[in-house]
Design an enzyme around this catalytic site. Structure first.
Site, mmCIF file in Angstrom:
data_model
loop_
_atom_site.group_PDB
_atom_site.id
_atom_site.type_symbol
_atom_site.label_atom_id
_atom_site.label_comp_id
_atom_site.label_asym_id
_atom_site.label_seq_id
_atom_site.Cartn_x
_atom_site.Cartn_y
_atom_site.Cartn_z
ATOM 1 N N ASN A 1 0.819 -1.209 0.000
ATOM 2 C CA ASN A 1 0.000 0.000 0.000
ATOM 3 C C ASN A 1 0.857 1.264 0.000
ATOM 4 O O ASN A 1 2.090 1.202 0.041
ATOM 5 C CB ASN A 1 -0.974 -0.032 1.182
ATOM 6 C CG ASN A 1 -2.332 0.548 0.831
ATOM 7 O OD1 ASN A 1 -2.410 1.636 0.271
ATOM 8 N ND2 ASN A 1 -3.384 -0.171 1.155
ATOM 9 N N HIS B 1 21.878 0.779 12.633
ATOM 10 C CA HIS B 1 23.179 0.957 13.271
ATOM 11 C C HIS B 1 23.208 0.294 14.648
ATOM 12 O O HIS B 1 22.191 0.224 15.342
ATOM 13 C CB HIS B 1 23.507 2.444 13.415
ATOM 14 C CG HIS B 1 23.680 3.150 12.110
ATOM 15 N ND1 HIS B 1 24.855 3.129 11.406
ATOM 16 C CD2 HIS B 1 22.813 3.877 11.373
ATOM 17 C CE1 HIS B 1 24.717 3.833 10.288
ATOM 18 N NE2 HIS B 1 23.478 4.290 10.243
ATOM 19 N N ALA C 1 -1.158 -1.142 9.337
ATOM 20 C CA ALA C 1 -0.723 0.227 9.025
ATOM 21 C C ALA C 1 0.296 0.729 10.036
ATOM 22 O O ALA C 1 0.180 0.515 11.241
ATOM 23 C CB ALA C 1 -1.935 1.153 9.004
ATOM 24 N N ALA D 1 -1.499 -2.879 13.631
ATOM 25 C CA ALA D 1 -1.136 -1.506 13.268
ATOM 26 C C ALA D 1 -0.285 -0.874 14.360
ATOM 27 O O ALA D 1 -0.563 -1.015 15.548
ATOM 28 C CB ALA D 1 -2.404 -0.683 13.048
#
Length: 201
Positions: free
Chosen positions: A80, A110, A134, A152
């Protein structure tokens, strides 16, 4: 050929040209409403592997090393809008995977304990039928098992077992998913929207 490659890798202009192809892809092509053009650029210029009936929405952001982006996406997937795909170390996405908007998939970061801020990472693998919610963040080296669901906003720092549902920061198991998965994802909306012909799916 190896001499030419070795010489190119020492030239600043080579890295400038390679950076330009990512800049054009992420800031121009990714905003173009024609999906065929976007898909052509991902496949031919950035060397992203994309399977059949897979939809990559507008406003993607793909990274990678100079020659190619190490991103592979299987069949019947939906990537998406505004998804970040870090192809420097690698992202491998299986078949029938749904990656929701603004998801960040990192394959390199890192070491905060390293005196010289050393870059570390590993390939991210997302197996068939997984669903990434999401604004989820998946960190380097994580494997998302078959049929797993990432809620999400979750931050996934460890592997997710098949059909587990995880959520939170850091992500932890919060449930299990039904293993009887029969659907095939087919989603190709018009322009930068969620509008599409569901009768054709």
């Amino acid at each position: 050929m190896s001499r030419i490659k070795s010489w190119l890798l020492r030239q600043p202009f080579f890295y400038a040209l390679m950076g330009l192809k990512y800049y054009l892809g992420n800031n121009l092509v990714a905003h173009f409403p024609n999906e065929r053009l976007r898909s052509w650029y991902l496949r031919r210029i950035l060397k992203v592997s994309i399977g059949h009936d897979t939809h990559v929405s507008m406003r993607w952001f793909v990274t990678g090393y100079p020659v190619r982006s190490h991103v592979s996406i299987g069949n019947n997937c939906v990537i998406n809008r505004e998804v970040y795909l870090d192809g420097r170390t690698g992202v491998i996405i299986g078949n029938n995977v749904n990656v929701s908007f603004q998801t960040c998939i990192l394959s390199l970061h890192h070491d905060h304990n390293s005196p010289d801020f050393k870059a570390i990472g590993d390939v991210v693998k997302i197996h068939d039928h997984a669903w990434i919610g999401a604004r989820a963040v998946i960190l380097p080296g994580v494997t998302i098992g078959e049929g797993a669901v990432v809620a999400a906003g979750a931050v996934v720092a460890r592997d997710v077992a098949p059909y587990d549902v995880v959520g939170g920061v850091p992500a932890k198991k919060i449930g299990e998913r039904n293993r009887d998965i029969q659907y095939l994802t087919k989603f190709s909306p018009f322009f930068d929207s969620d509008v599409f012909d569901e009768t054709a799916a």
